[in-house]
Design a protein around this motif. Structure first.
Motif, PDB file in Angstrom:
ATOM      1  N   LEU A 179     -39.363 -57.607   9.987  1.00  0.00           N
ATOM      2  CA  LEU A 179     -38.235 -58.518  10.203  1.00  0.00           C
ATOM      3  C   LEU A 179     -38.579 -59.598  11.220  1.00  0.00           C
ATOM      4  O   LEU A 179     -38.224 -60.757  11.059  1.00  0.00           O
TER       5      LEU A 179
ATOM      6  N   SER B   1     -40.325 -62.545   9.906  1.00  0.00           N
ATOM      7  CA  SER B   1     -39.603 -63.429   9.006  1.00  0.00           C
ATOM      8  C   SER B   1     -39.366 -64.771   9.684  1.00  0.00           C
ATOM      9  O   SER B   1     -39.009 -64.844  10.858  1.00  0.00           O
TER      10      SER B   1
ATOM     11  N   ASP C  77     -37.107 -66.695   9.096  1.00  0.00           N
ATOM     12  CA  ASP C  77     -35.683 -66.948   9.192  1.00  0.00           C
ATOM     13  C   ASP C  77     -35.100 -66.317  10.455  1.00  0.00           C
ATOM     14  O   ASP C  77     -35.212 -65.108  10.681  1.00  0.00           O
TER      15      ASP C  77
ATOM     16  N   TYR D 208     -32.093 -65.712  11.404  1.00  0.00           N
ATOM     17  CA  TYR D 208     -31.051 -64.718  11.202  1.00  0.00           C
ATOM     18  C   TYR D 208     -31.652 -63.360  10.847  1.00  0.00           C
ATOM     19  O   TYR D 208     -31.254 -62.332  11.371  1.00  0.00           O
ATOM     20  N   MET D 209     -32.621 -63.385   9.947  1.00  0.00           N
ATOM     21  CA  MET D 209     -33.281 -62.140   9.533  1.00  0.00           C
ATOM     22  C   MET D 209     -33.951 -61.476  10.742  1.00  0.00           C
ATOM     23  O   MET D 209     -33.863 -60.280  10.937  1.00  0.00           O
TER      24      MET D 209
ATOM     25  N   ARG E 292     -31.871 -59.350  12.918  1.00  0.00           N
ATOM     26  CA  ARG E 292     -31.426 -58.040  12.424  1.00  0.00           C
ATOM     27  C   ARG E 292     -32.283 -56.912  12.986  1.00  0.00           C
ATOM     28  O   ARG E 292     -31.999 -55.739  12.772  1.00  0.00           O
TER      29      ARG E 292
END
Lengths: 98, 590
Positions: free
Chosen positions: B126, B129, B131, B133-134, B137
């Motif tokens: 994760l 990533s 991104d 937002y990802m 997480r």
């Protein structure tokens, strides 16, 4: 958005693109996994060679599928066709967001 | 685990002895997160019970999350509780169980360890990533990891702040806040993978009189919670699951040490004078006001170094002026009119400052620590609180202020300005304080040591802090086991600096103390006396030994030793020579 639904033996495959801006983030991922678990079929989601189990939240999250990602759904089993069409539908309509 | 395996091994590990004494007790193993993650290997027959533990931990964790979701929904509504749906799904995820179970089976590791590797690996995916937002997480993953571990460890949760039976603590290294919770009622010994003689854990262990061995490299991998251990902090040996013979031998050795201790104790009321009549002052180093009594019991004439970091590291909340004041008064009550030298906050390179730094420092030991930290505009209120408390307490006894890590006169001037402002405030409020309160500096950087003459005219005393002075002069991290052997007070550069600092002190007629570990080690005693040192500030337990050496020495001998040592070129030669000479006056030297 639904491209093709092909059935060879008991395998159903369909491509779908993630349309919503936040991608397959927490809530959509949960919806997806929740929906997948209602079917008995084995369902796989693949993204550029990475294949994960659609019934596993952990694996779906690690796909890290963002907006515009092309996913391929593959299902095997009794309700494979229904499963693929339901999941593809959920993804294609952006999980009811926006 | 079977009985035969339990009894099987009596394993001996060598490490660095940092705090003398013998301890016999079952082990508690902790890691940096306060969780014990046993890394020991399983045998095939252990797999099934381990998988059962894993299943149960996952089920229990899911149940916890479900009830949490329930109560959060009631309090804050569905939306806020949604995150727990996510956690619940994770915990019920068959794939997660399968992956962890596979790791247990394939690598023969504990459920805790397997959980940790699998989830850390997920977290990594994760984090990679692109991104944002990802990547965020990842906190969910950390959260469920902690929850599963908590359930796996369950009542065995290794929390050293609430012990109710005797243990020895085994850890990679202890963070300052963990050491702050150490107490010698139940913690009987300490063994760590990392560290050296002057690492933080070692200092605290000595301060509390807990036998300790550090630098054991892999002791956490060899010991499981509950294993019986013998810690020989005098010789640097740890025995894991000792057999009858080893236990017998150590019980005997323990009795011998006790009788030696009693002999040294009888020195308590004798003065620290050389046999030729030169008077020396022996002070104690402390971290907690509670240790003041121990100093007197060992025969200290004052406190040469009261470290105040524990007021910050030992509690979750910022200490108030009153907290500082009460701690100082508590020590003063014991010390009466004897000197109490209090060092202002020497924070840095630790959790406390790193958590407050805008970005983690690349090199915290050369970063914003000690006096630099205190003089940062945003930390001035904290510094003023301490200075105010020091001044208020100084009305009741012989308090002297010691500033850490001074490198430039500017720092001394800035501190005087802040002190001046605090004094003005006290005057306005009609609060009493000691008007001639001495302000001294730690000489613990090459900069301060090399310009001691400059500082000597502007401060009231010097205290040589050899631990940092060695670290900065020899460029060695004392907690790094790969270079820890390079860390030595016997380096010619160090000895030269100490000599010059003592000379500068004489020139300006200000007291010079040495409060580093070096002063507590009997082999340096003759050298330091010979260099002209008259104030030794040592860990309380070392007072009787150092006193014994001093009383057996003559200044002629000490001066000869100092002169000769300064002609030697390597720390090994110097160490060898000092040991040889020390044995002439103190044959008990190990």
């Amino acid at each position: 958005m639904v491209d093709k639904a092909e059935a060879d033996s008991d395998k159903v495959v369909q491509d779908v693109e993630v349309p919503n801006s936040l991608g397959l983030h927490a809530r959509p991922a949960m919806q997806l996994v929740d929906l997948a678990n209602r079917f008995t079929a084995e369902i796989e989601i693949s993204k550029a060679g990475q294949r994960v189990d659609a019934k596993s939240i952990m694996q779906v999250m690690t796909l890290a599928a963002t907006q515009g990602t092309k996913l391929t759904l593959t299902a095997r089993g009794d309700d494979a066709a229904q499963a693929v069409s339901a999941l593809a539908g959920l993804i294609a309509e952006g999980f009811g967001e926006e | 685990m079977t009985d035969s395996k339990e009894q099987a091994s009596c394993l001996t590990k060598k490490g660095i002895p940092v705090s003398a004494g013998i301890a016999f007790a079952p082990a508690v193993v902790i890691d940096a997160e306060d969780y014990r993650i046993p890394r020991r290997h399983l045998s095939r027959s252990d797999i099934r019970p381990e998988l059962n533990r894993l299943r149960k931990a996952l089920t229990d964790s899911a149940a916890e999350v479900a009830s949490l979701r329930e109560s959060v929904t009631q309090k804050f509504g569905r939306q806020t509780a949604a995150i727990f749906d996510m956690h619940w799904l994770y915990l019920r995820d068959r794939k997660l169980y399968n992956e962890i179970a596979e790791t247990i089976r394939d690598q023969l590791v504990t459920a805790e360890y397997a959980t940790s590797i699998v989830l850390r690996q997920k977290a990594l995916v994760l984090l990679e990533s692109a991104d944002q937002y990802m990547a965020e997480r990842v906190t969910d993953i950390y959260d469920i990891e902690r929850r599963i571990l908590h359930n796996l460890i369950g009542e065995k949760r290794e929390d050293i702040s609430h012990l109710n039976s005797d243990v020895v603590v085994v850890a990679h290294d202890l963070t300052p806040s963990q050491t702050a919770h150490l107490d010698n009622t139940h913690v009987k010994g300490l063994a760590t993978d990392a560290g050296g003689r002057t690492s933080h854990s070692a200092i605290v262990a000595r301060a509390l009189g807990i036998p300790a061995v550090v630098g054991l490299n892999d002791v956490t991998a060899l010991v499981s919670g509950g294993d019986e251990l013998i810690i020989d902090g005098t010789r640097g040996v740890v025995i894991i699951k000792p057999d009858e013979a080893a236990t017998q031998q150590y019980r005997q050795y323990e009795r011998e040490l006790i009788s030696l201790g009693q002999e040294l104790q009888s020195l308590r009321d004798l003065p620290a004078v050389t046999s030729c009549g030169t008077k020396v002052q022996l002070f104690g180093n402390i971290e907690f006001p509670q240790e003041a009594q121990a100093c007197l019991d060992y025969g200290a004439e004052g406190i040469g170094l009261y470290r105040t970091e524990f007021l910050h590291l030992g509690s979750e909340t910022e200490p108030s002026e009153q907290d500082h004041y009460e701690a100082y008064c508590q020590a003063l009550e014991v010390m009466g009119d004897r000197p109490l030298i209090i060092r202002t906050l020497d924070l840095g390179a630790d959790k406390y400052t790193q958590a407050r730094a805008a970005a983690p420092e690349r090199n915290p030991f050369l970063g914003c620590r000690s006096i630099r930290f205190c003089l940062q505009p945003e930390n001035l209120p904290l510094f003023r609180r301490q200075l105010r408390a020091l001044l208020r307490a100084s009305a009741h006894g012989d308090i002297r202020i010691l500033l850490p890590l001074i490198t430039t006169l500017t720092e001394l001037h800035q501190t005087r300005m802040v002190l001046g402002e605090v004094i003005e405030e006290l005057d306005e409020q009609d609060i009493d304080y000691r008007h001639d309160i001495p302000l001294g500096i730690m000489v613990e950087t090459p900069a301060a040591a090399l310009s001691a003459r400059m500082f000597g005219s502007e401060c009231s005393f010097f205290s040589i802090g050899t631990n940092d002075l060695i670290q900065y002069t020899l460029a060695v991290d004392r907690a790094n086991e790969h270079v820890a052997s390079l860390f030595t007070a016997a380096h010619p550069a160090l000895i030269g600096m100490i000599k010059d600092v003592i000379k500068a002190g004489k020139r300006y007629d200000i007291p010079v103390a040495l409060c580093g570990e070096m002063a507590s080690e009997p082999e340096f005693c003759l050298l330091l006396l010979g260099l002209g040192l008259r104030i030794f500030s040592v860990t309380p337990q070392a007072i009787p030994t150092i006193k014994k050496v001093i009383r057996a020495s003559t200044m002629t001998h000490a001066q000869r030793v100092a002169r000769r040592a300064m002609t030697l070129h390597t720390d090994r030669q110097i160490m060898h020579y000092l040991r040889l000479e020390t044995r002439k006056v103190f044959p008990d030297l190990v």
